[in-house]
Design an enzyme around this catalytic site. Structure first.
Site, PDB file in Angstrom:
ATOM      1  N   SER A 128      80.466 -26.419  48.842  1.00  0.00           N
ATOM      2  CA  SER A 128      80.413 -28.083  48.852  1.00  0.00           C
ATOM      3  C   SER A 128      78.882 -28.391  48.925  1.00  0.00           C
ATOM      4  CB  SER A 128      80.787 -28.523  50.186  1.00  0.00           C
ATOM      5  OG  SER A 128      80.453 -29.948  50.486  1.00  0.00           O
ATOM      6  N   LYS A 182      87.698 -25.270  52.602  1.00  0.00           N
ATOM      7  CA  LYS A 182      86.922 -26.211  51.836  1.00  0.00           C
ATOM      8  C   LYS A 182      87.776 -27.835  51.579  1.00  0.00           C
ATOM      9  CE  LYS A 182      84.403 -28.245  48.791  1.00  0.00           C
ATOM     10  NZ  LYS A 182      84.843 -29.139  47.866  1.00  0.00           N
ATOM     11  N   HIS A 185      87.358 -29.594  54.872  1.00  0.00           N
ATOM     12  CA  HIS A 185      86.295 -30.032  54.749  1.00  0.00           C
ATOM     13  C   HIS A 185      86.104 -31.282  54.243  1.00  0.00           C
ATOM     14  CE1 HIS A 185      82.618 -30.882  52.418  1.00  0.00           C
ATOM     15  NE2 HIS A 185      81.950 -30.686  53.124  1.00  0.00           N
ATOM     16  N   ASN A 186      87.030 -31.365  53.071  1.00  0.00           N
ATOM     17  CA  ASN A 186      87.019 -32.496  52.305  1.00  0.00           C
ATOM     18  C   ASN A 186      87.816 -33.439  53.038  1.00  0.00           C
ATOM     19  OD1 ASN A 186      85.657 -30.971  50.321  1.00  0.00           O
ATOM     20  ND2 ASN A 186      86.988 -31.847  48.519  1.00  0.00           N
ATOM     21  N   GLU A 189      85.719 -35.362  55.445  1.00  0.00           N
ATOM     22  CA  GLU A 189      84.811 -36.053  54.631  1.00  0.00           C
ATOM     23  C   GLU A 189      85.326 -37.308  54.380  1.00  0.00           C
ATOM     24  OE1 GLU A 189      83.000 -34.004  51.074  1.00  0.00           O
ATOM     25  OE2 GLU A 189      83.673 -35.963  50.054  1.00  0.00           O
TER      26      GLU A 189
HETATM   27  P1  NBP Z   1      84.506 -30.003  35.366  1.00  0.00           P
HETATM   28  O1  NBP Z   1      85.596 -30.240  36.488  1.00  0.00           O
HETATM   29  O2  NBP Z   1      84.470 -31.461  34.923  1.00  0.00           O
HETATM   30  O3  NBP Z   1      85.210 -29.038  34.204  1.00  0.00           O
HETATM   31  C1  NBP Z   1      84.539 -28.941  32.982  1.00  0.00           C
HETATM   32  C2  NBP Z   1      84.323 -27.593  32.657  1.00  0.00           C
HETATM   33  O4  NBP Z   1      85.644 -26.806  32.840  1.00  0.00           O
HETATM   34  C3  NBP Z   1      84.059 -27.385  31.367  1.00  0.00           C
HETATM   35  O5  NBP Z   1      82.865 -26.168  31.496  1.00  0.00           O
HETATM   36  C4  NBP Z   1      84.950 -26.993  30.571  1.00  0.00           C
HETATM   37  O6  NBP Z   1      84.674 -26.362  29.222  1.00  0.00           O
HETATM   38  C5  NBP Z   1      85.724 -26.082  31.380  1.00  0.00           C
HETATM   39  N1  NBP Z   1      86.968 -26.125  30.872  1.00  0.00           N
HETATM   40  C6  NBP Z   1      88.195 -26.873  31.008  1.00  0.00           C
HETATM   41 BR1  NBP Z   1      88.020 -28.649  31.439  1.00  0.00          BR
HETATM   42  N2  NBP Z   1      89.516 -26.579  30.627  1.00  0.00           N
HETATM   43  C7  NBP Z   1      89.141 -25.202  30.322  1.00  0.00           C
HETATM   44  C8  NBP Z   1      89.783 -24.134  29.692  1.00  0.00           C
HETATM   45  N3  NBP Z   1      91.088 -24.288  29.399  1.00  0.00           N
HETATM   46  N4  NBP Z   1      89.218 -22.935  29.391  1.00  0.00           N
HETATM   47  C9  NBP Z   1      88.028 -22.770  29.849  1.00  0.00           C
HETATM   48  N5  NBP Z   1      87.270 -23.749  30.346  1.00  0.00           N
HETATM   49  C10 NBP Z   1      87.674 -24.951  30.476  1.00  0.00           C
HETATM   50  O7  NBP Z   1      83.256 -29.488  35.769  1.00  0.00           O
HETATM   51  P2  NBP Z   1      82.304 -29.549  37.180  1.00  0.00           P
HETATM   52  O8  NBP Z   1      82.359 -31.115  37.392  1.00  0.00           O
HETATM   53  O9  NBP Z   1      81.217 -29.000  36.874  1.00  0.00           O
HETATM   54  O10 NBP Z   1      83.381 -28.866  38.334  1.00  0.00           O
HETATM   55  C11 NBP Z   1      83.598 -27.642  38.055  1.00  0.00           C
HETATM   56  C12 NBP Z   1      84.450 -27.208  39.430  1.00  0.00           C
HETATM   57  O11 NBP Z   1      83.935 -27.392  40.497  1.00  0.00           O
HETATM   58  C13 NBP Z   1      85.803 -27.924  39.445  1.00  0.00           C
HETATM   59  O12 NBP Z   1      86.878 -27.369  40.188  1.00  0.00           O
HETATM   60  C14 NBP Z   1      85.427 -29.127  40.479  1.00  0.00           C
HETATM   61  O13 NBP Z   1      86.612 -29.492  41.385  1.00  0.00           O
HETATM   62  C15 NBP Z   1      84.268 -28.226  41.432  1.00  0.00           C
HETATM   63  N6  NBP Z   1      83.521 -28.972  42.349  1.00  0.00           N
HETATM   64  C16 NBP Z   1      83.055 -30.214  41.669  1.00  0.00           C
HETATM   65  C17 NBP Z   1      82.117 -30.651  42.762  1.00  0.00           C
HETATM   66  C18 NBP Z   1      81.313 -31.880  42.184  1.00  0.00           C
HETATM   67  O14 NBP Z   1      80.612 -32.571  42.648  1.00  0.00           O
HETATM   68  N7  NBP Z   1      81.409 -32.121  40.663  1.00  0.00           N
HETATM   69  C19 NBP Z   1      81.762 -30.201  44.001  1.00  0.00           C
HETATM   70  C20 NBP Z   1      82.617 -29.204  44.430  1.00  0.00           C
HETATM   71  C21 NBP Z   1      83.206 -28.605  43.511  1.00  0.00           C
HETATM   72  P3  NBP Z   1      84.261 -26.955  27.996  1.00  0.00           P
HETATM   73  O15 NBP Z   1      82.843 -27.394  28.056  1.00  0.00           O
HETATM   74  O16 NBP Z   1      84.552 -26.224  26.884  1.00  0.00           O
HETATM   75  O17 NBP Z   1      85.119 -28.338  28.013  1.00  0.00           O
END
Ligand code: NBP
Length: 475
Positions: A128, A182, A185-186, A189
């Protein structure tokens, strides 16, 4: 040389986490499905440290020292399963696969069981702090085998937020424990944000502008409410829309969206039988705000007061709202932490609730001064609920008059405060000598012969209501 940790998925979270790892001296193998993202990462962030870029999964896996430590940061759900499937043929016994995405804890349990059968460790970890946290120090909530934490923990702890020199990262428990923590936590939130929104709404109804309320939040952030969300509330309320010259908050659509972790928390609360009512109200309040059809139909049709609080003493109201916010927040923590305790019992996790509160003190979205007090209270042990912790009992006693006044004044003026009032109702429920649940038992026995207990002797009883017969002892 070989990398000591790898990151799969280089969207904002994965890329920032990889940079954080590199900045802490780790050699980080990086891989992304779309290679262009890997190249962009390598090009932009070489300054952060040492990365080993890979174009294929094979290359990626072979660039890691063993046991391999691989952190997956891709879209939760099918994306995570796809990455696991691709990695599996290339891994060796003892390797550690970490899922840092926002997975459902039930998915994590399934994946952990699958990998354990193959002699691999699967660690579902909550992370988080959003993108800034991932880069500068998030709160990290790993679950999985205790054994894997020995090899993985030091790396995660090195990149976690620190409070008083302690990392905001600790082993939560086996299989789904980390992702469960987690999730809650959300959920908390959601409740925190709902309370903050209600505080703003009540103060607005007293005639205060967004900028004036921003000042109040800034002031609150120097005291008992000191927290990340209170801090950024001041920032959001202060922002002026350059186009219209109005407060930005006044031109933002008033329909709150959600991605699902709040809903999961409530679903789990229902399954465990733990009343996470403040979290549920917050999830429902978002849904209600977004129900355009119902709001359109009701506006100007349903009668009620016009939200004007009238001639209130503003500075007194500000204090009362601060008290309502603190007290409601405590109830949300009490409910969420009780849910973690209940899940821990149900799934055999043995989660230490004091540790949960401790690693939430920094890095994460709900980080707050209050969490130190909460952690200390749980560490002292033996709490049936956070609400009966000595310092909390005293804190609630001091603040409840203000809390009750806010709920009363807001309700009279037609300002909805579902969060504040739900928290207060829970507080009054658990402290009541006697609840009208007795009547519910009577009704159930009347229409369904569901039986009831008596306060004056043991056993199960039924009254043949319609036959006019005498009470029968069933057992
Ligand atoms: P996203 O949730 O937007 O996912 C994008 C990533 O997933 C890219 O690297 C994409 O690859 C890859 N991907 C997908 Br979509 N499908 C795939 C597949 N079938 N095989 C391999 N790679 C795949 O990214 P994010 O916002 O960085 O979040 C990542 C994780 O962290 C999520 O689970 C999210 O819930 C969690 N999270 C996010 C936050 C936040 O604030 N954003 C906070 C805490 C946790 P590509 O480039 O080839 O499309």
């Amino acid at each position: 040389g070989l990398a000591n940790v790898g990151v799969v998925g280089l969207a904002v979270m994965g890329s920032n986490l990889a940079r954080n790892l590199a900045r802490h001296g780790h050699t980080v193998a990086v891989f992304n499905r779309t290679h262009a993202r890997t190249l962009a990462h390598l090009e932009s962030y070489a300054v952060d440290g040492t990365f080993v870029g890979a174009e294929t999964v094979e290359e990626f896996v072979s660039s890691l020292e063993r046991p391999r430590r691989i952190i997956i940061m891709v879209q939760a759900g099918a994306g995570t399963d796809a990455v696991i499937d691709e990695l599996l043929p290339h891994l060796d016994e003892g390797d550690i696969v970490v899922d840092g995405g926002n997975a459902q804890f039930t998915d994590t349990r399934r994946r952990e069981a699958r990998l354990r059968e193959l002699g691999l460790h699967f660690v579902g970890t909550g992370i988080s702090g959003g993108e800034v946290g991932a880069l500068n120090g998030p709160s990290i909530m790993p679950g999985g085998s205790r054994e894997s934490y020995a090899a993985l923990g030091p790396i995660l702890e090195s990149i976690a937020a620190k409070v008083d020199g302690e990392p905001c990262c600790a082993w939560m428990g086996p299989d789904g424990a980390g992702h469960f923590v987690k999730m809650v936590h959300n959920g908390i939130e959601y409740a925190d944000m709902q309370f903050i929104a209600e505080a703003y709404d009540v103060l607005s109804a007293a005639g205060m502008s967004a900028a004036e309320v921003a000042d109040v939040f800034r002031e609150w952030n120097t005291g008992e409410l000191d927290s990340f969300l209170v801090e950024i509330t001041a920032e959001v309320l202060d922002r002026v829309d350059p186009e219209t010259g109005r407060a930005l908050v006044d031109v933002i659509t008033d329909a709150a969206e959600q991605k699902g972790t709040g809903r999961w928390t409530v679903q789990s609360g229902l399954e465990l039988g733990v009343p996470v009512s403040t979290i549920a109200e917050s999830v429902f309040a978002r849904a209600a705000s977004g129900d355009v059809a119902i709001r359109d139909a009701a506006q100007g049709v349903l009668s009620g007061p016009d939200r004007a609080l009238g001639d209130v003493d503003r500075s007194a109201l500000v204090d009362q709202v601060r008290e309502a916010l603190w007290a409601s927040k405590v109830v949300a923590y009490a409910q969420g932490l009780e849910q973690i305790r209940a899940a821990s019992e149900e799934y055999g996790w043995d989660v230490d609730v004091a540790t949960v509160a401790r690693i939430w003190r920094g890095g994460c979205i709900i980080r707050a001064r209050l969490l130190s007090q909460i952690s200390d209270e749980y560490a002292a042990g033996g709490l049936a609920t956070l609400l009966v912790a000595p310092s909390i009992v005293a804190g609630m006693a001091e603040r409840q008059d203000g809390w009750r006044r806010v709920v009363g004044v807001a309700t009279s003026a037609g300002v909805p405060v579902p969060g504040f009032s739900s928290a207060l109702a829970y507080y009054d429920t658990v402290r009541a000598d006697r609840l009208p649940a007795a009547l519910i038992q009577g009704l159930r026995d009347n229409f369904g012969a569901h039986t009831y207990g008596r306060v004056d002797r043991p056993g199960t009883f039924h009254t043949p209501w319609s036959q006019g017969g005498a009470e029968i002892q069933m057992s």
